[in-house]
Structure formats: C-alpha cells, structure tokens
Design a protein around this motif. Sequence first.
Motif, PDB file in Angstrom:
ATOM      1  N   SER C  45       0.779  -1.173   0.096  1.00  0.00           N
ATOM      2  CA  SER C  45       0.124  -0.008  -0.111  1.00  0.00           C
ATOM      3  C   SER C  45       0.980   1.209   0.091  1.00  0.00           C
ATOM      4  O   SER C  45       0.324   2.263  -0.565  1.00  0.00           O
ATOM      5  CB  SER C  45      -0.837   0.125   1.408  1.00  0.00           C
ATOM      6  OG  SER C  45      -1.689  -1.083   1.300  1.00  0.00           O
ATOM      7  N   ASP C 175      -5.712  -0.396  -4.763  1.00  0.00           N
ATOM      8  CA  ASP C 175      -5.174  -0.961  -3.451  1.00  0.00           C
ATOM      9  C   ASP C 175      -6.354  -2.069  -2.808  1.00  0.00           C
ATOM     10  O   ASP C 175      -7.138  -1.692  -2.326  1.00  0.00           O
ATOM     11  CB  ASP C 175      -4.903   0.043  -2.286  1.00  0.00           C
ATOM     12  CG  ASP C 175      -4.185  -0.625  -1.397  1.00  0.00           C
ATOM     13  OD1 ASP C 175      -3.515  -1.668  -1.475  1.00  0.00           O
ATOM     14  OD2 ASP C 175      -3.865   0.396  -0.170  1.00  0.00           O
ATOM     15  N   GLU C 176      -6.017  -3.303  -3.071  1.00  0.00           N
ATOM     16  CA  GLU C 176      -6.961  -4.225  -2.610  1.00  0.00           C
ATOM     17  C   GLU C 176      -8.289  -3.767  -2.959  1.00  0.00           C
ATOM     18  O   GLU C 176      -9.166  -3.937  -1.632  1.00  0.00           O
ATOM     19  CB  GLU C 176      -6.775  -4.697  -1.084  1.00  0.00           C
ATOM     20  CG  GLU C 176      -5.310  -5.102  -1.054  1.00  0.00           C
ATOM     21  CD  GLU C 176      -4.820  -5.637   0.617  1.00  0.00           C
ATOM     22  OE1 GLU C 176      -6.110  -6.170   1.139  1.00  0.00           O
ATOM     23  OE2 GLU C 176      -3.753  -5.328   0.885  1.00  0.00           O
TER      24      GLU C 176
END
Lengths: 231, 264, 264, 223, 259
Positions: C45, C175-176
């Motif tokens: 991240s 991000d995810e």
Amino acid sequence: MLFGISWNLDGGNWLFAWSILPILLRGLLVTVQAAALGFVVAAILGLLLAALKGAQSRWVSWPAKALSEFIRDTPLLVQLFFLYYVLPDYGIVLPAFLTGALALGIQYSAYTSEVYRAGLESVLKGQAEAARALDLTPLRIFAVIVLPQAIPRIIPALGNYLVSIMKDVPVLSVVSVLEMLNVAKIIGDRSFNYLIPLSMVGALYLVLTLASSAGVRYLDNRLPKQGLPLR
Amino acid sequence: MNEPIIKLEKVVKRFGDTTVLNELDFEVQPGEKVTIIGPSGSGKSTVLRILMTLEGIDSGMIYVAGQPLWHEYKNDALVPAGEAHLRNMRKHMGMVFQQFNLFPHMTVRRNITEAPVHVLGLSKHEARQRAEEYLELVGLADQADKFPRQLSGGQQQRVAIARALAMRPRIMLFDEPTSALDPELVGEVLSVIQRLSQEHDLTMLLVTHEMQFAQQISDRVCFFDKGVIVEQGTPETLFANPVEPRTREFLKGVTLEATVEQDA
Amino acid sequence: MNEPIIKLEKVVKRFGDTTVLNELDFEVQPGEKVTIIGPSGSGKSTVLRILMTLEGIDSGMIYVAGQPLWHEYKNDALVPAGEAHLRNMRKHMGMVFQQFNLFPHMTVRRNITEAPVHVLGLSKHEARQRAEEYLELVGLADQADKFPRQLSGGQQQRVAIARALAMRPRIMLFDEPTSALDPELVGEVLSVIQRLSQEHDLTMLLVTHEMQFAQQISDRVCFFDKGVIVEQGTPETLFANPVEPRTREFLKGVTLEATVEQDA
Amino acid sequence: MEWLDYLPPLMKGAWVTVQLAVYSTVLGGIFSFAFGMGKLASNRALRAFSIAVIEFFRGTSLLVQLFWLYFALPLLGQSLGVDLRLPPVLAGVLALSLNIGAYGAEVVRGALQAVPREQTEAAQALDFTPRQILWRIRLPQAVPEMMPSFGNLAVQNLKDTALVSLVGLSDLAFRAEQIRNITQDNTTIYTLLLLMYFGMALVLTLCMKLLERSVGRWRSGGT
Amino acid sequence: ATLQQIKDKGVVRIAIANEIPYGYSGLDGKAKGIGPDVAQQVMKQLGVKKIEWSTTGFSSLIPGLKAHRFDMVAAEMAILPQRCQQVLFSDPNSSYGEGLLVAKGNPDKLHSFEQFSQGQAKVAIMAGADQLEMLQALGVPQSNILTIASNADAISTVSTGRASAYAATSLTVSQLAGKSPRVEAASDFSDPVVHGQPVRSWGAFAFAKDSQELRDAFNAELAKFKSTPAWRKIMAQYGFSDADMKASFDKKESQLCAQ
Ligand SMILES: Nc1ncnc2c1ncn2[C@@H]1O[C@H](COP(=O)(O)OP(=O)(O)OP(=O)(O)O)[C@@H](O)[C@H]1O
Ligand SMILES: Nc1ncnc2c1ncn2[C@@H]1O[C@H](COP(=O)(O)OP(=O)(O)OP(=O)(O)O)[C@@H](O)[C@H]1O
Ligand SMILES: [Mg+2]
Ligand SMILES: [Mg+2]
C-alpha cells in the motif's frame, strides 16, 4: 475590612490586589468545598437515577427518565431558588451552603446518570454475551466482566463534571453563599473597584480548572483502558 | 439414526417487522459436524444465537439433548423457560464469536478459568490445569499470562476456542470464527478447528465463508437463505451439484475462483 | 522498451523506526498492467500511497511521466516539491481504495462530477455527461441518484472506479479493491477491472490478494517483502516456478486453497 | 393573587429569554465554527489564538465572565480611556455566546477530526485543494455529526440565560424575582418558572431535532 | 449627562433597586415607590417626558452610575460621605430611621442593632446597603452578618431562621412585615447610636459625578415640588409619617456629605 482581613486601597493596584488575595482565597476554599460536596451528591444521586432509569419496569424507568430530563432542562439558578425559598414553606430549612451543594448535586445527577449508563453500555454488548455463553451468573457478569471495564471509562467522565460543577458554584452567590465570586463582588461593592477583584477571580478560576482538568487527564491516562486488570 | 442432539421445529424469529427465521426445521445428530453457509442477512448467526439463548424465539420449539430449550415443564405444562432452566441448557453448548469477545481486562488464563471456577465450581487449581490442557491443544501454552491485546487476532481466537472448550460442552457453535482475521492468520484458527472436528463426541455447528474449509471438515453443509434451509447435503454433493437455483447462484461467485485456478 | 511512466530509484520510506521501503527500485512501462503481491506489512500500500502523494518519501527519487514526483526544479536546482507541483503530478493518477471511500453525503452522480467540475473546470453539463459515460462503463447507469449507502459494497467500489476514471488519469492505482467485499460481490468488481485492463493506454498498478485474478489480468507480477521486490515476472513464470524461497513460502498458503478445491 | 395574574409579566420575560437564547445560540454557533476551525488551522498564530479563547472561556465560570464584562470591563475601559460600557443585553449575549462558542468549538473540531482520514485522501487523490476538501468534503460530513452536541449546547445556553437576570436584564428569571418581591408567593412562582423553562427547552430540543434531521438526510439514505 | 443632552434625546434613564416602598417595579413592570413617583414629577417639570426605568441590585446602583449605564438613581439611597466621593446626590427627598424585621412573636427578643455585637444571633442585611457600616461601627462581628441579595429575600431569610433578624430602614421593615404573617417589625425598637448620635438617614436621588448641572437643575425643581401637597400625598401613600416628612427638610446634601 472583610472577614477580619483589611485591604489596602490607597497603595495602588498591586498592593490592593495583594491585600485582597487572602480574602479571595477564603472564598476559593468555600468554592472548592461546595463543589466537592455537590459532586458527592451528584455522584450518588446519579447512580440512583441511572439505576431507576435502567429499571425493568416501565413504571419506574419512565418517571425517572422524565425527572432526569426535567432536571437537565431547567436552570440551576431556578432550581436553587426553588430549593432555597420553596422548601422552607414545607418545613425543610437547610443552610444556604447545603442548599447550594444540594442544588448542584441534583442538577448534575442528570448528567452523571448518563455517565454511568454510557460507561456500562460502552462495555461492548459482545462482552456480556460472551459471558452469558459461558453461563456466568448475571451478578458475576456485572461484577467481574462489566464493572472492571466500565470503571476506567466512568471515572474520568465524572471528573470532568467535577470541573463543571466548580464553574457553576458562583451561582450560589445569589443565596448569599460566600464563595469566591460573591466575596469579590462584596469587595467591589465596598471599594467600588470591581476590575481587580473580578479579574483575580477569573485568573484564579483559570488556574483551578486548568489544574483540575490536567488532573482528570492524568487520571484518564493512568487508568487501564481495557479495564481493571484481573489475573 | 440416533435421537438428534439439536432439533428445531417450525422456529420463527422476527426483529420488528422482518422475519429472520421463517418456520425453520433443522436437526443435528450427536457428533455431527454441520456447516451453515448462505448470503449475508440470511439468519445464520441468528440460529446460533438462539441456540446459545442470546436471542429468544417468537414461536416454534427447540430441543437440545432431548430437552426443550426455550420452554420447560412446570406441573406437566410447557411454559416459557426461566433463567434457571436456560442456564442449565446453556451448559451443553459453547460458542466462539466472530469478534473473539475475550475479556480484555483478564489474562488469557483468567479468561479460561473464570467460568470453570465460578460456574462449574472447579477449584482454582483444577481450573488452571484444565486451562493449561486446552491452551496446549490450541498451541498457546506459553501465552497464559498475557492479556488479550498482546496477542494477534489468530491467537485471540484460539484462546476463545480454548475458553469455550474448557466448559466441556457437547456442542460447539462457531460464528464465522475467521472472518475478522487478516488472511495470513486464518490458517492457524482453521487448523485448530479442523483438529477439533476429528473428535467424534463433539457436535459442531459452524457458520463460515471459507468454502474449501467447510468442504474439508463437515459431514453436512446447509445452505440458508431468507430464514429457511434451501438445500443441504454432504459437501461433495452440495458443492458439486447444487440443485436449487439460489444455491447455484450463491456458489457461482465462490466457484469462480476455483475455475480460474484450474485454468492455471 | 519505452521510457517508463513510473520509475522509483532507491526509494526509502520510514515510519518512525521501521523502514517500510528499503531502497526500492521499480519501473512501470506505459500501458503495463502490474500486480503487486506480498505479505501484510510488506509495503504494498505504501508504494501506491507514495505515488498518489498521500505519503512523502525519506530519500530516493520518483519519476512519473518523466517528471520528478516529489521534487521539482527551481532555478535549475532540484528542491522538494511544493503543493502546486504535487497537484499537477496527481493529475496523472487515479486511485481506488480498499474501503471505496466514496463521499457519503453526495449522490453517486455528484461523487463523480464533483472533481471534474471543481478541479478540471468542466461545466456541470459536461461533467454529467462524463459521469454517465463512466457509470455506463461500470454497469451502474441507473444508480446515479442514489447515495452510496444505498448501494452494495460491490456497487460502491464500481462507483469509486468510475469516479477515478472520470478524471481521465493515465495511471490507475488499485489498493486491494475487493478485499473489503463480501465474497459474493467480489466478482462484479473484478470483471470491471478486467474490462479496464484490456484498454491498452491505461497503466495499471494493482495490489491484490486474489491470485487467480492477478494471474489473469497482469503483464507482470511483483512479489514484495519487507520493502523490496523479492521476485517478479510474468504471472505464468512467477506462480508456476517461484525461484526465491520467500516467494514459495508465500505462495504455498495460496495454492493450498487451490489444492483443496481440486480434491472436490 | 392568582397564578394567572403572574402569566402576563412572566410571558414578557419569557420573550426576552427567547430572544437572548436565539441571539446567543446563533452567535455562539458562529464562534464555534470560527474557533473550532481555527484550532485546526495550519496558521500557527490563528491556532494559538483559538486555543487561548477556547481554554479561557471553558476554564472560567460563566457568571464570573458575565460579571466581569458587566462590572469590570467598563472600569478597564475607563483606565484605558475607551468606552467599554456594554449594554446589559450585549454583555449577556456576548458572555453566553462566547461560552457556548468555546464548547461548540470543541464539538466542531471533534466532528471535523472524526471525518475519516480516508475521505481526505480520496479527495486528495481527486486533486481537490485543501480548501475544497475542507468545505466540500469534510464540513458537510461533519455537520450532521455535530448536531446532537449542538442540541445539548443550545439547551445549556437556554438555561444559562437565567444568569443574565443577575446583571439586570428583565428576562424570565428576573420577572419572577420582581413578582416575588411583591407577592412573596414562592411556591407558585418558582414552580411556574421551572415549568416555563422546561417547556422552552422541550420546544428547543424539538427544533434542534428537526434541524438535525434536515442536515443529515443523506445519512438516513433518503434523497 | 447634561440636562440638555437628555432633553435632546427626550428620554432619561433612571435606575431603581426593587425595594418597597423606595423604588420597585410593579407586576405590570411599571416603576413605583416614592423615588420613581417623585422623580417622574420632577422630570415633568424639567421638561423630560419619557423615562426608561431599569431595575438592578442595590449594590449595582453606584457602579451603574459610574459607568453611565443610567443617568440617575431613584432608590432613596442614603447620603453618606463615602458615597459622596463616588456620586453626586440631590438634596434629601426623604428621611427615615432604622428597624428590624423579626420572626413572628420576636422569639429572640431583639430590639436593637447593638444586640448582635454579642452572642450567636445573626442579622441579615442587603448587599451594598449602609446598615453594614452601622453594624460594623457598633462592633457586630462579621460572622454574625449575613448578606442577602435583595429585600425580597428578607422574609424567607428571617422566617426560616437563616438569620434572626433583617436590619433595614423602618419603612422597609414595616412594608415587609405587612406581607407575611410569619414575620413582624420588632417592637420597642431603639435606634442605633453611632458616634453618640442616633442614626437617621436621608434618602436622595443620585447622579454621576459629571452631572453637576443636571443635579442642580433637579434640586431646584425638587425643592419646588416638595413644597406642594402633591409631594405630601405621595409620601403618605407609601407610609411616611409627618415626622419623617418634616425631618427630610432638616439637612442639606452638603451637610450630609461633609460629615
Ligand atoms: N438485534 C437485531 N435487531 C434487528 N435486526 C436484527 C438484529 N440482529 C439481526 N437482525 C437482522 O436479522 C437478519 C439476519 O441476521 P443474521 O445476523 O442472522 O444474518 P447472517 O446470516 O448471520 O448474516 P452475516 O453473514 O452478515 O453475518 C438481518 O437482516 C439482520 O439485519
Ligand atoms: N501511517 C503509518 N504510521 C506508521 N506506520 C505505518 C503507517 N502506514 C503504514 N505503516 C507501517 O508500514 C508497514 C507497511 O505498510 P503497508 O500498508 O504498506 O503494508 P501492506 O503491504 O499494504 O500490508 P497489507 O496487506 O496489510 O495492506 C506496516 O508495517 C505498517 O504498520
Ligand atoms: Mg452473521
Ligand atoms: Mg495494504
């Protein structure tokens, strides 16, 4: 002359301020005493009120909630007048100081009762459920699971109300309690100099509340957030 | 087939206007390992919570170990159960929550010994021995003196399992025991549960989103939707050949991953 | 090979005592789709957040579209970038967050038009047209007047994608994007991203735990650990033949699930 | 004398109380935002000033502030050669609104800080300026968060208006004292007084609830 | 303020302290009492038609004048030398002696201020009132003095025993005694003797220090009005005796201030 202490009006502002400081400090002592007594009353009445408000029976909880709302929604000043002038008509005569502390206590009981409630509820619902799943008795759940976790949240919140109570003590001057503001006012009435005594009261208050707020914060930081540890 | 250890008959549960369980019939045999799957809000948690008596029911009957759960006999009449009866019935079951719900102000050991000492009446010494035994089982024998917040999520959940086991329940209820865990920590909890599932005495009722895991450990998988069981069967049949359209729909998202995997 | 559109040179990032990125070198070509995988805390991240200028760096250089990101030239000297430079650089990138981060007090349409109107200076009308276009793209043309909380997680994430796209960035950072979603909702978001990945202009940098998905869409997969790239390559080579022991260790847990699946 | 006879003068006082409460609540609201946002400002002087004001007014007693503004400030003005004689209404409104302003500032600050950092980041990623982020993203989300606390503060403020009777403003409490001076009918007067304050507080609470609902519509999912 | 300024504005601001019968506001909010009634007449003679009344605590009267919160005080404040240093007084409008309000039946047998210099009995006075100086001159210890905020609190204070008596002017005392069956005026009251002289007070109107010209104009008209039957009627209506009325002519402001 006031309370056997004389002051110096002629020697300039600083001397005057210096000479009335002991008188104001006596008033400060009364302020702190009234606040302390009021706080004790508020803490106890608040607990009682919280218990009533949380009662199973609606016939108990509803009037308690209404009373709490009524107390919370009416001014301290008027409550104080009520206690001071109306109660004697029904044969209950309390000295001004006690009446004042009682009025403070009653007014703040409405607030402290919420502190207790919030403190207990903040112990997550999950905690009580987990305890119930383990078959612990309700009493034990309260004493060992809920209370140790609630106390560290309740105490600082109560402490903040102690500070608030201190700031409300000057209202008691209207029933001739000689707390700090009343003393300053009397000095002003006599010396026709209000600026210095009233400014000093403001400064003393700032010191008092900043110090006690710092005390509450210190306490808050020292108390274990996750509850009083049990090994 | 034996007498079922858990039996729900036409159980109805409402929250306000919404009917969460709609005349649910459901049985579990002693020693059976049953997994409940289904979309969010379908009433999976509610079933477990009712069995654990954390939530009451609106109508229907539930029997646990042959006795009515939410009712008791008084002068031969069936009346809503009193607290004493509920406490007796609760002894049969242990529950592990999604959010662990350890007592944060107690050490790991105290978390486990508290109920055995004060509910079962074990001596402190006995309870400590038992705590050690179960901490060993979940692989945390060396963590007994820590407080929960000093442990990782996976470790906390394992303590929660040890805590429930220390009451020696016949039935263990797991409500999404790994869904609050970071992906890397899931494995350790699943492996503890898997080990437990090999113990044949223990009846297990498990709500989970980990389909592969459900497949591995359960004797039976139940697919819940809108408060009823839409379909149930052995994991092999249910996952491979779901009959109901709703089950297929639900499993589509799940098997998608598997399909992609097989492409590789 | 082209000039890389993203280039990190010996980038160091610390939080207090912990070094999160440790002299990281990393390049992305224009139009490349790169997936970053790796254990929790490895700095995945952080890389995206630094590129989005949400986080500063401690040393090293970053170039985006040929210009230094965290530095700018003033009188020919390289100095730390001012807010104006950062805002200019941010225009190149759009980001989609794990938790969607939609603005809850705005309708879906407003969420999308707000920045084009107030940042790019589009007219209300143009911005609305653009919003419609991208809502169409993510399959939510009929939801424009709802508030985010009235949508499912998957729908919210798709709105977030549309919102980022409406700024017409050259680089999209994810991000995810599906890890906060219920399993049933993951598919719809992945399919939108998959569609985007087929657009050859768009550079994509994606952090994900969905290995199968990573395999499908990416030109290159990078395995991160402890703030450095341990191993990278095409999905086929990395997943099939990881060279580094740490990569193998990490991918073990992943393929375990797959194995279980294949048992069925 | 009948309690009905007390009503006309009491109603007159109540009207003064209502006006005082409205003025000081509105002004206090403005102060709340000014000092609350000031405390979060990047400008150091602004921040220090806001903190000083907040701490001062939260740290001293309202009645002391009121007396100081009414009795002491003119004397200070005299010695400085400026006319600082505030009319009682102004002294009252100022003391009340600075007081709730100081408390409200903490509410505003708290609510602004409670807006998830991710919201700021999302807005940053969309290239909003810090000012746009504050006004378009954070404040609109923070306001509904503040409303319950503002409701409590408004009621607190209504109660506190009773104190201005002590510097001679003819509000509800003051009128009651006047009547008592003549009739000495303590029970009736104070009971009426408590009920009237209670009634006003209930109405105020209702108004704040309505306001709360209207600013927080997006939270309940309506359009 | 000057008279001219007031005339220009067309309104004069007068303060009272809510003391019956000197100056108080009635249920209708209008000012009443000898101070307001006389002031109204004199202002009419001076050509000022409108009066803006404000009611404030007794102890706020002088500070208010000094801060020019009002132009004049009509509370029959006694002329005392130390007050003369703060404000300007008109010539006396009234004269009155002292009294004691006690509980019904006078259980403590109180008949004079001097009695409080010994023992535990408490005497109440109003904040800012001149009874404090008298009591101090008589050697009454501070611990025996209770300060209350206003006259209105006196009945409750005395009847509940929070103080044994309330020291005030004889007129105030008799007015208060008439309001409640639980209190009475102490009978056989002997006036306090300070510095060898029985205490008598002369009440007057007060002005700010810089209002000399206004005060002088007021004095002139007041003297005229005091010679009319209308003045006597007002005084009698509020319970002043002939002797009190006559005594009000005995002293001039200058004499009282010089003492
Ligand atoms: N205490 C409660 N009050 C009101 N409604 C509730 C309560 N608990 C649950 N519900 C509702 O009951 C329904 C079923 O809830 P339940 O928690 O059993 O679902 P679930 O299948 O466990 O879903 P999930 O997978 O999200 O945990 C949901 O619609 C939920 O909103
Ligand atoms: N604001 C911060 N302050 C301090 N430490 C931070 C901060 N943000 C991240 N970290 C630390 O930096 C490290 C890397 O964080 P990062 O979020 O980049 O990891 P990640 O690879 O994205 O992990 P995950 O898969 O859990 O999201 C972690 O150890 C984290 O604790
Ligand atoms: Mg659930
Ligand atoms: Mg991350």
